[in-house]
Design an enzyme around this catalytic site. Structure first.
Site, mmCIF file in Angstrom:
data_model
loop_
_atom_site.group_PDB
_atom_site.id
_atom_site.type_symbol
_atom_site.label_atom_id
_atom_site.label_comp_id
_atom_site.label_asym_id
_atom_site.label_seq_id
_atom_site.Cartn_x
_atom_site.Cartn_y
_atom_site.Cartn_z
ATOM 1 N N GLU A 93 32.437 11.943 91.253
ATOM 2 C CA GLU A 93 32.501 11.993 89.797
ATOM 3 C C GLU A 93 31.793 13.239 89.301
ATOM 4 O O GLU A 93 30.829 13.692 89.909
ATOM 5 C CB GLU A 93 31.798 10.764 89.211
ATOM 6 C CG GLU A 93 32.533 9.480 89.537
ATOM 7 C CD GLU A 93 31.858 8.230 88.982
ATOM 8 O OE1 GLU A 93 32.581 7.345 88.529
ATOM 9 O OE2 GLU A 93 30.621 8.144 88.985
ATOM 10 N N CYS A 337 22.394 9.540 84.099
ATOM 11 C CA CYS A 337 21.685 9.879 85.339
ATOM 12 C C CYS A 337 21.577 8.648 86.212
ATOM 13 O O CYS A 337 21.198 7.578 85.749
ATOM 14 C CB CYS A 337 20.270 10.345 85.044
ATOM 15 S SG CYS A 337 20.202 11.784 84.032
#
Ligand code: SAH
Ligand code: SF4
Length: 347
Positions: A93, A337
């Site tokens: 990704e 994150c």
């Protein structure tokens, strides 16, 4: 057998390939212009190259190594997550974020990650493989093309997606070489940031390379006892050694280190720990970047509430530390994150 990737080739290897095909030297420049300036996604677009050469390249090389499998856009449209399939059925990704005129892509360097940090979804996947330089670069090229279509330009690249960049050091550095090369993407090194959990020998190597690329160190705890509970590799590369290495980096490069600290409710967010962190970092050229932990791989760990994040920041600032709170982005689409994770296609 899978074909080699054109974006994995250096100028020198491209020269050799074209020479062996009996092509004049200027074809290298034309090919590189197509790859890096025009960023063509199909061989048909290289209109300056002869058709026979394009056919030959097409038979022997892969032009673009990523197949877009899915795009997810956050509700506020400011974050887009791209899922790419690689030639071996692995998935990675990357995340494109827009913020006040800045357009930042967060790219992956490995499929999965072997480091096993307890809070991270990528760590939860385990390690599958390193990405090649071309696979790393292609994520950036994809983001550039995506932005160009909407009249925007990429301003920053962060090596903060899936994986630990310093465990794939050579490929990461080759990607940076081509990203910053005038004959490559001609992108300023100062607009790049590499984030590491702290692979000590590679921090030293990176420092010796005197690159202008920014360094971020994922700290998350100010003492070894706590850090080892969160980050298994702390047993091998303990805090004092990492801090010494980071200080050497700032001495060599005169660039500040970004210290990443994800606040986990009731775990690493007390004001005593803020004091301990300020003492640990005392005298170091750094910016502490706080973020409340995102939902990652561990349901028992929760992000600290806003008041605690602010209190932690205020305490650090009172102690003279430059501190910011990171803007949360793309959480509802798992693009924040530590939230990047993919499943392997079985073949
Ligand atoms: N492996 C590198 C870069 C990828 S992780 C590293 O660890 O630095 C990118 C950043 O996300 C790191 O600072 C990492 O500590 C942080 N991170 C991982 N899981 C997180 C989570 N659940 N919430 C917030 N940050 C997280
Ligand atoms: Fe790997 Fe970084 Fe996640 Fe740790 S935080 S498991 S080093 S990607």
């Amino acid at each position: 057998m899978t074909k080699p990737i054109l974006y994995d080739q250096t100028s020198e290897t491209l020269q050799t390939v074209l020479r062996e095909l009996g092509q004049p030297a200027f074809r290298v420049k034309q090919l590189e212009e197509g790859l890096y300036q025009h960023r063509y996604l199909s061989f048909l677009e290289f209109s300056t190259l002869p058709k026979s050469l394009l056919e030959n390249l097409g038979e022997n090389f892969t032009l673009f190594p990523l197949e877009l499998s899915k795009t997810i856009t956050s509700r506020d449209k400011q974050t887009q997550k791209f899922l790419f399939e690689l030639h071996d059925g692995s998935y990675i990704e990357s995340v494109l974020m827009h913020y006040e005129g800045r357009h930042t892509v967060c790219i992956s360097t490995q499929v999965g990650c072997p480091m096993g940090c307890v809070f991270c979804a990528t760590g939860g996947m385990g390690f599958i493989r390193n990405l090649t330089a071309g696979e790393i670069l292609a994520q950036i090229i994809f983001a550039m093309r995506q932005l160009e279509r909407e009249g925007m330009n990429l301003t920053n690249v962060v090596y903060m997606g899936m994986g630990e960049p310093f465990l794939n050091y050579d490929h990461v550095m080759s990607s940076i070489a081509r990203l910053t090369d005038q004959k490559g993407l001609n992108f300023g090194a100062r607009r790049l940031t590499i984030s590491t959990v702290g692979i000590l020998p590679r921090i030293h190597q990176f420092t010796e390379a005197k690159s202008q690329v920014n360094l971020a160190l994922s700290l998350h705890a100010p003492n070894n006892a706590l850090r080892s509970q969160l980050i298994p590799s702390n047993e091998f590369y303990p805090l004092h050694a990492l801090i010494d290495a980071a200080k050497k980096y700032t001495d060599y490069t005169h660039r500040r280190v970004l210290i990443e600290y994800a606040l986990i409710d009731g775990v690493n967010d007390s004001l005593e720990l803020a004091d301990e962190l300020a003492t640990l970092l005392h005298g170091m050229l750094c910016l502490v970047n706080l973020i409340a932990l995102n939902p990652g791989s561990n349901d028992t760990l929760k992000g600290s509430p806003r008041e605690k994040v602010e209190a932690f920041r205020d305490r650090l600032m009172k102690r003279g530390m430059q501190t910011t709170i990171r803007l949360k982005r793309g959480i509802e689409i798992n693009a924040g994150c530590g939230q990047l994770a993919t499943t392997q296609k079985s073949r």
